[in-house]
Design an enzyme around this catalytic site. Structure first.
Site, PDB file in Angstrom:
ATOM      1  NE  ARG A  11      32.523  37.463  54.305  1.00 42.39           N
ATOM      2  CZ  ARG A  11      32.110  38.009  55.448  1.00 42.39           C
ATOM      3  NH1 ARG A  11      30.965  37.630  55.993  1.00 42.39           N
ATOM      4  NH2 ARG A  11      32.840  38.938  56.041  1.00 42.39           N
ATOM      5  CG  HIS A  12      37.047  35.485  53.149  1.00 42.19           C
ATOM      6  ND1 HIS A  12      36.702  35.850  54.456  1.00 42.19           N
ATOM      7  CD2 HIS A  12      36.993  36.632  52.442  1.00 42.19           C
ATOM      8  CE1 HIS A  12      36.490  37.124  54.501  1.00 42.19           C
ATOM      9  NE2 HIS A  12      36.637  37.636  53.317  1.00 42.19           N
ATOM     10  NE  ARG A  15      37.072  40.073  56.386  1.00 42.35           N
ATOM     11  CZ  ARG A  15      36.546  41.070  57.128  1.00 42.35           C
ATOM     12  NH1 ARG A  15      37.111  41.410  58.276  1.00 42.35           N
ATOM     13  NH2 ARG A  15      35.452  41.690  56.725  1.00 42.35           N
ATOM     14  NE  ARG A  79      39.738  39.252  53.012  1.00 42.50           N
ATOM     15  CZ  ARG A  79      40.554  40.284  52.814  1.00 42.50           C
ATOM     16  NH1 ARG A  79      41.767  40.282  53.355  1.00 42.50           N
ATOM     17  NH2 ARG A  79      40.180  41.311  52.065  1.00 42.50           N
ATOM     18  CG  ASP A 259      31.477  40.895  52.303  1.00 36.46           C
ATOM     19  OD1 ASP A 259      31.555  41.390  53.443  1.00 36.46           O
ATOM     20  OD2 ASP A 259      32.112  41.359  51.309  1.00 36.46           O
TER      21      ASP A 259
HETATM   22  C1  LIG Z   1      38.072  47.129  51.528  1.00 39.54           C
HETATM   23  C2  LIG Z   1      37.954  45.796  52.197  1.00 39.54           C
HETATM   24  C3  LIG Z   1      37.117  44.857  51.392  1.00 39.54           C
HETATM   25  N1  LIG Z   1      36.744  43.679  52.164  1.00 39.54           N
HETATM   26  C4  LIG Z   1      37.182  42.468  51.861  1.00 39.54           C
HETATM   27  O1  LIG Z   1      37.952  42.251  50.951  1.00 39.54           O
HETATM   28  C5  LIG Z   1      36.646  41.336  52.712  1.00 39.54           C
HETATM   29  O2  LIG Z   1      37.180  40.101  52.254  1.00 39.54           O
HETATM   30  C6  LIG Z   1      35.127  41.311  52.614  1.00 39.54           C
HETATM   31  O3  LIG Z   1      34.776  41.357  51.247  1.00 39.54           O
HETATM   32  C7  LIG Z   1      34.608  40.045  53.273  1.00 39.54           C
HETATM   33  O4  LIG Z   1      34.029  39.181  52.573  1.00 39.54           O
HETATM   34  O5  LIG Z   1      34.834  39.956  54.489  1.00 39.54           O
END
Ligand SMILES: CCCNC(=O)[C@H](O)[C@@H](O)C(=O)O
Length: 344
Positions: A11-12, A15, A79, A259
């Site tokens: 996972r990044h 953020r 990200r 995630d």
């Molecule tokens: C609709 C928003 C989806 N969320 C993301 O893309 C985020 O990167 C989320 O997946 C994470 O890993 O924080």
């Protein structure tokens, strides 16, 4: 034994929030780079993960960058692209000969991607897939989901009132927790209604929301339509590495993602700990050739910085799982034909 292809999915890093709720005192302008952007905390988390992998793989990887050894693919998201770059800075710090500029201890390494509209491997839930939507509708009608909603109705009403979100549900609560978590992580004062107990309650419902995506009801068929797609791709690479000559070069297959990517994959493998994958957490696959010539797969999960990745064991096998057994155990959760199986 001889070690070969090692796919990994992470996972990044940390953020800014994806969005703010209507009554949030902090809107997009409160964040230096706006919504959804990797912070310097996140860059450091990824650099640290890269350094940890450099140490773990010091006898596996060459100490200089070799393009045939590694392939990196990221979703087409700032990200995740930036996370991969920060990770690689930690994984391949250039030695003297490799530096293209003596003042810069960094070397460019390609991060591949596909346009978001074409992404079918790393961004979950995979849509459109009518059969998956049908399974989600069935899950909404399950006793577990209905009871969870009933038990928390008053709390959800309070959150709706305080946030100004009208259609709050177990499926959208993740965003309220996420925004408050980001604000808290960045030392911003939280609104008065957000007590530690409220945060704990929000976290519990947010984690339930992740289970709703890929489990609770008909986990196996959901896996075929979701995490199994990525698992199939990884299986194909492990099998290819097992059949390749001993000079097979590709050592690291790196996926910079989200995630939901980790949760979908781990739910398909039936090793999900029901906790949202933390920032810069990383699922490792390691293929080994044993002295008897047979291949085995080991899995690890690094979900705490500063700690060694802990071993994961697929149910029905031991930690060091023979490749054939790994393939047998995962056959039921990989699709034969995703498009076809999505049809209703
Ligand atoms: C609709 C928003 C989806 N969320 C993301 O893309 C985020 O990167 C989320 O997946 C994470 O890993 O924080």
């Amino acid at each position: 034994g001889v070690t070969r292809c090692r796919p990994q999915v992470y996972r990044h890093g940390d953020r800014s929030p994806i969005k703010a709720f209507p009554r949030d005192p902090y809107q997009e302008s409160a964040w230096p780079q706006g919504f959804g952007q990797l912070t310097q905390v996140g860059m450091r988390q990824q650099w640290e993960l890269g350094q940890a992998l450099r140490r773990r793989y010091r006898d596996f990887l060459s100490d200089t960058y070799r393009r045939q050894e590694i392939f990196i693919r990221s979703t087409d998201c700032d990200r995740t692209l930036m996370s991969a770059e920060a990770n690689l800075a930690g994984l391949y710090p250039p030695g003297g000969q490799e530096m293209f500029n003596p003042n810069i201890s960094w070397q460019p390494i390609p991060v591949h991607t596909v346009p978001e509209s074409d992404e079918r491997l790393l961004k979950f839930p995979l849509t459109p897939c009518p059969r998956y939507e049908q399974l989600q509708t069935e899950t909404r009608h399950s006793a577990e989901y209905i009871n969870k909603t009933k038990e928390n109705w008053q709390f959800l009403e309070m959150v709706a009132k305080e946030t100004g979100i009208r259609d709050i549900s177990l499926e959208s609560i993740w965003s309220v927790y996420d925004t408050l978590f980001c604000e808290q992580a960045h030392k911003m004062d939280l609104p008065g209604w957000v007590t530690p107990e409220v945060m704990t309650h929000l976290k519990e419902l947010k984690d339930f929301g992740f289970e709703f995506l890929f489990g609770i009801h008909n986990r196996v068929e959901k896996a075929r339509l979701q995490g199994g797609v990525l698992l199939d791709h990884i299986r194909k690479n492990l099998t290819k590495a097992a059949n390749a000559s001993a000079h097979q070069n590709l050592k690291l297959l790196v996926y910079s993602a989200h995630d939901t990517t980790l949760v979908a994959l781990q739910t398909a493998l039936d090793v999900y700990n029901k906790i949202q994958a933390p920032y810069a957490s990383c699922h490792l696959f390691e293929l080994y050739q044993e002295d008897d010539g047979n291949f085995s797969v080991e899995m690890f999960y690094r979900n705490e910085s500063g700690k060694e990745p802990f071993p994961l064991t697929i149910p029905g096998c031991q930690h060091k799982c023979p490749l054939q057994r790994f393939l047998e155990l995962t056959d039921p959760v990989v699709p034969q034909d995703w498009e076809q199986e999505c049809k209703v």
